[in-house]
Design an enzyme around this catalytic site. Structure first.
Site, PDB file in Angstrom:
ATOM      1  N   SER A   1       1.006  -1.326  -0.012  1.00 18.97           N
ATOM      2  CA  SER A   1      -0.127  -0.052  -0.073  1.00 18.97           C
ATOM      3  C   SER A   1       0.893   1.163   0.025  1.00 18.97           C
ATOM      4  O   SER A   1       0.288   2.140  -0.184  1.00 18.97           O
ATOM      5  CB  SER A   1      -0.817  -0.094   1.019  1.00 18.97           C
ATOM      6  OG  SER A   1      -0.304   0.216   2.529  1.00 18.97           O
TER       7      SER A   1
ATOM      8  N   LYS B   1       0.607   4.685   6.816  1.00 20.43           N
ATOM      9  CA  LYS B   1       0.245   5.198   5.702  1.00 20.43           C
ATOM     10  C   LYS B   1       0.807   6.775   5.731  1.00 20.43           C
ATOM     11  O   LYS B   1       1.934   7.166   6.895  1.00 20.43           O
ATOM     12  CB  LYS B   1      -1.364   5.560   5.822  1.00 20.43           C
ATOM     13  CG  LYS B   1      -2.041   4.458   5.763  1.00 20.43           C
ATOM     14  CD  LYS B   1      -1.895   3.510   4.706  1.00 20.43           C
ATOM     15  CE  LYS B   1      -2.728   2.157   4.615  1.00 20.43           C
ATOM     16  NZ  LYS B   1      -2.567   1.348   3.605  1.00 20.43           N
TER      17      LYS B   1
END
Length: 445
Positions: free
Chosen positions: A98, A211
């Site tokens: 990701s 993230k």
């Protein structure tokens, strides 16, 4: 007198460790721990109690007991590493793609807890060197003791653009048979009755995600055709940010060595002869320019989702899971990021944005009646004042990242730390020793 000789003086040793301990207690902010000075004083000065009861002190010439020496070394290592993990640094492994091409699958990181301040353990009864599960899948912690959330002073606060490690917001409920899946998303898609047995985890025992923070508390975020805007200003497109592209070829595959040189994850480069080409190959802007130069490439076009969302996205998968918002992963918002102390007017149109914050993250009882009235803790409410800051996180691999677009805001109390150093990295698609990414070892993030 040398420093070594000076340190052998018991009063000097006591003063040194007592000073460090007092500074730690001041940082911790719990002055009951000052009673620990009694232990330090006795250990160095009076020596009435053998605090290190497992340790054997040898007389000159006495044969060492190997087992006791190993026991002493192991206990020392457990105590020191646990202390470091709680207050300073913690090891973390990138489990998915990701964040590619910024952080790669197989990167092993040291996460700095000092960057934003370490959290005082809320579930302190945990087996050392584990987070929430043992190798056999059983919980590695006990909820017998549960402390309130508290964060110690750190070097700074979460800023836009930071890589951030945090507890997965939806990780409070986990499906026993599929712990890596999002329970809430699966419940919306197939119904709660079909997701099987679940288990509940404390806030500090949720799985850790990493993230990039794209918006902080008080910001208004909007994504337009894949570009992030904050407070109406387009944000920097970071070098590692990538989207998927449709690459049309003359019928031939792109040379795999060229894809490898670009750093493309082989598992995400799927060739379809009927196209012919790659319908969803992940590329950064610079990588896309390079691919356009290949002799067998006809065209390279960025994939941008317009409403309605492309499969598998839908309003059931995109936060806030209400059809009236008509958002996609590439055209999303505008959405305001809640801020501590800020008050927002509540109505049936915006309650989907804030209901989980009010009820779960901030511990209130929330009820919306059929006639549209909102009750918080039994009283009708037209507004709500937030108790903590929130953040909006996105993965750099924008079309292969389950992030805030899919589960909403990240509360401040979920923040773990900031990646500081890649100490090891390996590619699971290659065999040893080619799998070791030597250029990433001991690389600062």
């Amino acid at each position: 007198m040398s420093l070594k000789e000076l340190y052998h003086n018991r009063w000097v040793r006591f003063s040194f460790w007592a000073l460090l301990y007092v500074l730690w207690v001041i940082w911790l902010g719990n002055y009951w721990w000052l009673f620990g000075l009694v232990v330090i004083f006795d250990h160095h000065i009076t020596r009435k109690v053998k605090w290190l009861f497992w340790k054997k002190y040898y007389k000159e010439g006495e044969k060492h007991n190997v087992l006791l020496d190993w026991l002493d070394a192991i206990i020392f290592a457990v105590v020191v590493v646990t202390f470091i993990n709680i207050f300073f640094f913690q090891a973390f492994k990138i489990p998915s793609s990701s964040m590619e091409s910024s952080l790669l699958t197989g990167d092993h990181l040291f996460v700095s807890k000092l960057a934003y301040g370490p959290r005082v353990p809320q579930t302190p009864l945990t087996i050392p060197f584990t987070h929430n599960v043992l190798p056999n899948g059983k919980e590695s912690y006990s909820t017998l003791i549960q402390n309130d959330y508290r964060r110690l002073k750190g070097f700074g606060h979460v800023k836009r653009g930071d890589y951030v490690v945090f507890g997965f917001p939806n990780g409070d409920t986990v499906m026993v048979k599929a712990p890596s899946e999002d329970y809430y998303m699966m419940s919306r898609l197939v119904g709660k009755e079909n997701v099987g047995p679940v288990k509940v985890r404390p806030m500090d025992k949720k799985d850790h995600y990493v993230k990039r923070c794209v918006a902080v508390a008080g910001d208004t975020l909007q994504i337009k055709d894949g570009l992030v805007y904050v407070n109406s200003e387009m944000q920097e497109v970071y070098p590692g940010v990538q989207n998927t592209y449709t690459v049309i070829t003359d019928g031939q595959r792109i040379n795999p060595k060229n894809l490898e040189k670009l750093g493309i994850n082989a598992s995400e480069a799927r060739f379809y002869p009927q196209l012919p080409g790659y319908p969803d190959i992940p590329l950064t802007a610079s990588m896309a320019e390079q691919v356009r130069k290949y002799a067998n490439v006809v065209s390279v076009e960025e994939n941008i989702d317009a409403y309605p969302p492309d499969y598998p996205d839908s309003y059931l998968t995109l936060f806030p899971f209400a059809e009236q918002f008509r958002w996609t992963r590439d055209n999303y918002g505008p959405i305001w990021i809640p801020q501590k102390g800020a008050t927002v007017a509540l109505d049936t149109d915006n309650i989907p944005l804030y209901e989980r914050l009010i009820s779960v993250y901030e511990g209130n009882e929330l009820k919306v009646t059929q006639d549209g009235k909102i009750f918080i803790n039994g009283e009708e409410a037209q507004s709500y004042t937030f108790k903590q800051d929130y953040y909006f996180m996105m993965g750099d691999n924008r079309h292969n990242s389950l992030d805030s677009r899919y589960w909403g805001f990240v509360p401040e109390d979920h923040i773990v730390g900031k990646p500081a150093l890649i100490w090891f990295s390996s590619d699971r698609n290659k065999s040893f020793p080619k799998n070791i990414r030597w250029g990433r070892i001991f690389k600062f993030v």
